[in-house]
Enzyme design. Sequence first.
Site, PDB file in Angstrom:
ATOM      1  N   ASP A  68      -3.352   4.938   2.582  1.00  0.00           N
ATOM      2  CA  ASP A  68      -3.691   5.385   3.933  1.00  0.00           C
ATOM      3  C   ASP A  68      -3.201   6.820   4.111  1.00  0.00           C
ATOM      4  OD1 ASP A  68      -4.705   2.904   4.427  1.00  0.00           O
ATOM      5  OD2 ASP A  68      -2.977   2.189   5.565  1.00  0.00           O
ATOM      6  N   ASP A  86       0.847  -1.180   0.000  1.00  0.00           N
ATOM      7  CA  ASP A  86       0.000   0.000   0.000  1.00  0.00           C
ATOM      8  C   ASP A  86       0.889   1.239   0.000  1.00  0.00           C
ATOM      9  OD1 ASP A  86       1.001   0.141   2.553  1.00  0.00           O
ATOM     10  OD2 ASP A  86      -0.924   0.049   3.578  1.00  0.00           O
ATOM     11  N   ASP A 118       1.374   4.974   2.046  1.00  0.00           N
ATOM     12  CA  ASP A 118       0.990   5.709   3.253  1.00  0.00           C
ATOM     13  C   ASP A 118       1.541   7.128   3.208  1.00  0.00           C
ATOM     14  OD1 ASP A 118      -0.084   3.308   4.258  1.00  0.00           O
ATOM     15  OD2 ASP A 118       1.870   2.719   5.040  1.00  0.00           O
TER      16      ASP A 118
END
Length: 512
Positions: free
Chosen positions: A436, A325, A327
């Site tokens: 995120d 992912d 961030d």
Amino acid sequence: MVPLKRRKVVSSGAGSAGSDDVTSPTRFPQVVLFLLERKMGASRRAFLSQLGGKNGFQVEELCSERVTHVICENNSGEEVRRWLESQVGSPAHLLDVSWFTESMRAGRPVEILDRHKLQEQQINEVEVEAFSTPSYACQRRTTLDNHNAVLTDALSLLAENAELSDEDGRGVAFRRAAAVLKSLPEPVTGLTQLRGLPCLGGHSLRVIKDVLENGASSEVEATKQSERFNALKVLTGIFGVGVKTAERWIRERIVGLQQLQDSEQTLNRAQQAGLRHYEDLNQPVTRAEADAVAAVVEEAVASVLPGARVTLIGGFRRGKLTGHDVDFLITHPEEGREAGLMPKVVSWLDSQGFLLYQKTSRNSYLEAEDGPGRPSSNMDRFERCFSVFKLPEEARRGAEEARRGAEETEPCSSSPAAVSQVKGEGLKPWRAVRVDLVVSPISQFAFALLGWTGSKLFERELRRWAGHEKAMSLSSHALYDNRQSRYLRASSEEEIFAHLGLEFIPPSERNA
């Protein structure tokens, strides 16, 4: 090395195990046995001790200088010898339980053969230099240049299996062992090199020995073939699905994506998005794709709050070329200006068509209530947004080309997910990416930056060092000195390391 604990006395009789009515007179006074309970188990040890007594052997309840033969099961010679030397000195023989069972069948102590002896590495220590390393991962410099990837991959897989089995303690033990190996400057060629290194328990050493001698670990290979392990991997790979939910589905005979789709399970919004975009979300995110997402996030933040700062965190800040992912940590130089920023950023991203899914939580951290008195946790209390981004292929390709032009690297192949086919739609011109977003007040920014940079084990070890060695409480919000009963402020990561009495380790060397 976690020391083997001395077994507690459970019998009131001093000396041999078993009661007088089941113990025959000693027939072999020159042989004094001690059965090590570790990995053998208490009930099996009691049974074998009684059996030895019936056959006229002296079986000691506690290890002492009188013991001549130590009987073990599933232990390595090095770990047992190291413990015994620290307790009573080294006994004459460290033997596998096979010697004991053969002696019981023969009714006398059989000759000790090589196959009876606990295996200890027979490498010339003059030829192979032993390694040394500090106990805490936060004291070690660990780059991405891993010289022992075969060994660490094996231990990491066992750690993952333990975590998926709700055995976090075992998982952490394997992670710490792997972290030690990652920090070593050269490949491990024999167990002798690992003598005295921290965090390498008997189980990890057996796995390492198996890989070194056979090229692979039988336990690791068996785990890879485990239906339960593979089902848990697939199901927890769905965004929004945890271990408990996956285990419940497995009990209901749902072990794959198609079965889940065909079932009547009620999925929440996150799980629906996770299942819908499963292929994309389980493909690695490249650095070029992270840069493309960063450009979008920076534009969104600048549009709603000029002067705010956006920092790419997580594995990409540590220098990784791929991740699962992306961030970002967002702050503003003026304390308080960041309040209420997240809903505005999310609204901008949504209006521009970048969000496939988002869930936002408010900042719930109150220093007086949540600081030193709050139980240690991996989770912080910042305002944050967990999202699934819709990243256009054009933006990803543009960022990749810009990155290639800025530095000479190997060409990054297009992510398979970025050009995957959707039923009836041909080539998809975008891919889904986990993103995120975290908003921190500037007063907590250094702690948030440290906490969100990782690696996960490095952060765990920092908190453990703070608590065990410095009587401090560290979180992604603050550092509290329990002895002085006060917060220790910091405006940079370097200051936090200084407060903890640690040498500063840059992000690129925190890959534990």
